[in-house]
Design an enzyme around this catalytic site. Structure first.
Site, mmCIF file in Angstrom:
data_model
loop_
_atom_site.group_PDB
_atom_site.id
_atom_site.type_symbol
_atom_site.label_atom_id
_atom_site.label_comp_id
_atom_site.label_asym_id
_atom_site.label_seq_id
_atom_site.Cartn_x
_atom_site.Cartn_y
_atom_site.Cartn_z
ATOM 1 C CB CYS A 1 -39.990 -6.448 17.075
ATOM 2 S SG CYS A 1 -41.615 -5.762 16.707
ATOM 3 C CE LYS B 1 -39.750 -1.568 14.746
ATOM 4 N NZ LYS B 1 -41.028 -1.433 14.035
ATOM 5 C CG ASP C 1 -48.442 8.170 19.520
ATOM 6 O OD1 ASP C 1 -48.215 7.110 20.122
ATOM 7 O OD2 ASP C 1 -48.729 9.247 20.084
ATOM 8 C CG ASP C 2 -47.773 3.172 20.323
ATOM 9 O OD1 ASP C 2 -46.713 2.580 20.098
ATOM 10 O OD2 ASP C 2 -48.024 3.747 21.399
ATOM 11 C CG ASP D 1 -46.706 -4.227 13.734
ATOM 12 O OD1 ASP D 1 -45.599 -4.479 13.229
ATOM 13 O OD2 ASP D 1 -46.854 -3.683 14.837
ATOM 14 C CG ASP E 1 -49.197 -0.682 17.313
ATOM 15 O OD1 ASP E 1 -48.364 -0.584 18.232
ATOM 16 O OD2 ASP E 1 -48.911 -1.047 16.161
ATOM 17 C CG HIS F 1 -52.929 -9.990 -0.459
ATOM 18 N ND1 HIS F 1 -53.591 -10.100 -1.662
ATOM 19 C CD2 HIS F 1 -51.616 -10.177 -0.732
ATOM 20 C CE1 HIS F 1 -52.713 -10.342 -2.620
ATOM 21 N NE2 HIS F 1 -51.511 -10.390 -2.084
ATOM 22 C CB SER F 2 -52.960 -15.314 1.182
ATOM 23 O OG SER F 2 -53.823 -15.659 0.112
#
Length: 726
Positions: free
Chosen positions: A403, A406, A433-434, A450, A473, A524-525
């Site tokens: 984080c 960010k 919000d979260d 996230d 979250d 997904h990759s």
């Protein structure tokens, strides 16, 4: 566009012994493009055996002995996996670490040392310890000294084995206890005399034992060890509250389960190039290996001298080059500590004790350790000749992971404020919000997404922490996590390494989700410039409940925090090579631990809740204040911080987003390092909840019942949205 080298080979080093530590340092100074390096070790540090007697005697602190493997791994560009290796499959080319984690390799090297446990002696396992592993012995010795100081144990010691190690440690322990008139130190030897290599050394060592009051018992066998005594074969009883074994160098038992060739004593046979017999690409070095072509004593000097040859041969195995044979010296200088700051030098059958020998030994030891305290600055990419205005200031701050990378809160808020889109009736809460809350039929669903820029070279650990981070979250909204989808960006690598990496990522993610009864339903990759893990999650609110948001705080509520702050500063310090590896390892263990138990306790009492993540404690508390129309008073001293974080903050270490966080959520009266850490971005941080005063005790008791800790850090007040420290 510049591209990084494609990763094509995995080099795995098992054990942080002296040879491996030196190889890692060499690797950092001259890395091999395309090779991915992993070090597996039970602890974040590796002790240097040469300074052990000095530490036991009290001349060195425990920390002075330790090679910080976290810092070393960062310098070498390696990942450090902390855990005991439990088996090696030389056919499948995998190493299994405690807990069942499998790590694949193309080339591997083993440097795990030996142990001095003596389980065949009745009572040894219960009441004694071996001098190796060194870290275990040193920790138990410090505990014993503390017990003696507090009057809980008598200063009675016994050492089994009067070789050089036994003599050194008996002298060192007697020196440490020298102020106790009632001390007893016994040295027990099955042979006729102490077993120094040179007969010339035996006289001076016996004299040193007499001078320090060490009782030498020769032609003595140990029949039994009790908690307060050692019983000899002839029935003699020696008082001992601390018994240590040094009589022998034993191979680690788990090697028997590997299928590797072993000598009758359990050591790994290697050739002149350190390759294990019959297994090209697998190497062993140090005390765990046996050079059948040229046997040598189990001594650290040979491991140190072997390191350059091992480094060349590992490189050759990865590149297809020719191997270099190791030619060990015929004899070596042995400097033997004699309790106080005195030493004996032994070589070529001769032994001398001269003033200044201890200082010489100390100089040699400190010179070795200095290699792992200050690493050379490596060449950086050249600065561009010309650049747009403003770039220098941004480039001056390294980009953190997690984080810490960010988007700044002000920039994000500005962008979100421009959104103008209708919300369907099913959407109960949107951005801000979260997590989002959506009604789907008769159920109320909570959704979040996230992703984290990797802050460790360990993809499995990164993935586990990313899932825990995203799940926060869902928990913060009072919901029960149900499903997860995973997005993985790998650095560019070969198909084989892609498979290995995805295996590790999915194994860690699925294990974490299984513990919380959450299903991984897709993802997904892709490959990109660096490792990034993204997680999307859904949860369900229990029937009849409403989502916990940031808008329910009431004046008089207490502020409860569930985890220390300072992770962003520690991770930034680790990236800069300034953090203590023990602190970093402890932090990562905590970040990977689920907070489901905490969430379930808080759900019954919280009036508002959020998880403390990228915008720091102050930023997320300010979100509660704005949403609830209240202010907050913090008790700065009550706020817990991760070990090492305050010292780094005092030293000027900041995460990338720290300044933007501070500007977005000012705190009046916040001073010192802890005040700085209020704005520190957290990854997989704790929950911040507001709880009515009447329920605080119930929350604390609920946490205690789960073996967890909650911290009451302040109070909600009736005022305009703001935060101050009282």
């Amino acid at each position: 566009m510049q591209s990084l080298p494609v990763l094509t080979k995995d080099l795995v080093m098992i054990g942080g012994g002296h040879a491996h530590a030196l190889v890692l340092r060499m690797w950092g100074m001259k890395p091999l493009a395309g090779a991915r390096l992993t070090l597996i070790n039970p602890a974040p540090t590796a002790p240097y055996s040469g300074m052990l007697p000095g530490h036991i005697a009290g001349h060195y602190t425990r920390e002075a002995l330790d090679i910080d493997l976290v810092r070393l791994a960062r310098f070498a560009g390696a990942r450090l996996v902390i855990g005991h290796a439990t088996t090696i499959d030389p056919v499948a080319k995998t190493v299994t670490v405690e807990g069942g984690r499998e790590i694949g390799y193309d080339v591997a090297s083993i440097d795990i040392g030996i142990h001095a446990q003596m389980p065949d002696i009745p009572g040894f396992s219960e009441h004694a310890c071996g001098a190796k592993p060194l870290d275990v012995y040193a920790a138990k010795w410090q505990g014993f000294l503390q017990a003696v100081a507090e009057g809980e144990a008598a200063p009675h010691v016994a050492v089994i084995g009067a070789g050089v190690a036994g003599v050194e440690l008996a002298l060192a322990m007697s020196h440490a206890l020298r102020d106790r008139a009632d001390r007893q130190v016994h040295l027990i030897e099955a042979g006729d005399d102490i077993t120094a290599r040179a007969k010339a050394a035996r006289g001076p060592l016996r004299a040193a034992l007499r001078d320090l009051g060490v009782a030498l018992h020769v032609k003595a066998s140990v029949a039994r060890i009790d908690a307060d005594r050692v019983v000899l074969g002839d029935g003699t009883t020696l008082e001992s509250r601390f018994t240590v074994g040094t009589a022998g160098a034993f191979a680690h038992g788990w090697l028997q389960e590997t299928g590797l060739p072993l000598t009758p004593d359990g050591f790994i046979p290697v050739g002149p190039d350190f390759q294990v017999q019959g297994h090209d690409g697998l190497f062993a070095v140090g005390d765990c290996a046996e050079m059948l072509h040229d046997p040598r004593p189990k001594a650290g000097v040979f491991a140190v001298r072997a390191a350059p040859v091992l480094a060349r041969n590992l490189r050759a195995a990865l590149t297809g080059g020719a191997m270099t044979p190791y030619k060990p010296q015929q004899d070596y200088l042995k400097l033997i500590s004699m309790g106080g700051k005195r030493a004996l030098a032994e070589k070529w059958g001769r032994a001398v004790t001269l003033p200044g020998l201890w200082r010489w030994k100390d100089h040699i030891d400190q010179k070795f350790m200095q290699k792992f305290r200050d690493y050379p600055a490596m060449a950086q990419a050249p600065e561009p000749r010309e650049r747009a205005l403003g770039g220098e200031a941004i480039d001056a701050v390294p980009l953190c992971g997690g984080c810490g990378s960010k988007v700044a809160p002000g920039s994000l808020s500005q962008a979100l404020s421009k959104l103008d889109q209708p919300m369907p009736d099913e959407v109960l809460t949107g951005p801000g919000d979260d997590a989002a809350v959506v009604r789907v039929g008769g159920a109320v669903q909570v959704l979040t997404t996230d992703h984290l820029r990797a802050f460790t070279e360990d993809p499995g650990l990164s993935a586990r922490i990313a899932v825990n981070h995203a799940m926060g979250d869902i928990w913060a909204m009072g919901a029960v996590p149900k499903t997860a989808m995973l997005s993985v960006i790998l650095p560019r690598m070969s198909a084989t390494l892609q498979s290995r990496t995805m295996d590790e990522v999915l194994a860690q993610v699925s294990a974490f989700l299984a513990d919380e009864q959450v299903a991984l339903i897709g993802g997904h990759s892709s490959m990109g410039a660096e490792m990034t893990i993204g997680v999307s999650m859904t949860g369900l609110l229990p029937e009849g409940t409403q989502a916990l948001t940031t808008a329910g705080a009431q004046p008089g509520d207490r502020l409860i925090l569930t985890r220390p702050i300072g992770s962003g500063t520690l991770l930034a310090g680790e990236m800069q090579g300034r953090a203590d590896g023990r602190d970093v390892a402890q932090l990562l263990r905590g970040m990977a631990r689920s907070q489901g138990a905490e969430a379930r306790v808080l759900r019954a009492y919280a009036t508002a809740m959020t998880d403390v993540t990228g915008f720091g404690l102050a930023g997320h508390l300010m979100a509660i204040c704005h949403a609830s129309g209240v202010s907050a008073a913090l008790d700065l001293e009550a706020i817990p911080t991760h070990p090492g974080a305050e010292a780094l903050a005092d030293g000027g270490v900041r995460s990338t987003i720290h300044g933007a966080n501070r500007d977005a959520a000012p705190v009046f009266g916040a001073e010192g390092a802890k005040g700085l850490l209020l704005h520190d971005p957290q990854t997989a941080g704790g929950f911040l909840a507001t709880v009515p005063e009447r329920d605080v005790q119930a929350v604390l008791e609920g946490f205690a019942a789960e073996g967890r800790t909650a911290y009451v850090i302040g109070e909600v007040q009736a005022d305009s949205p703001s935060i101050y420290c009282r």
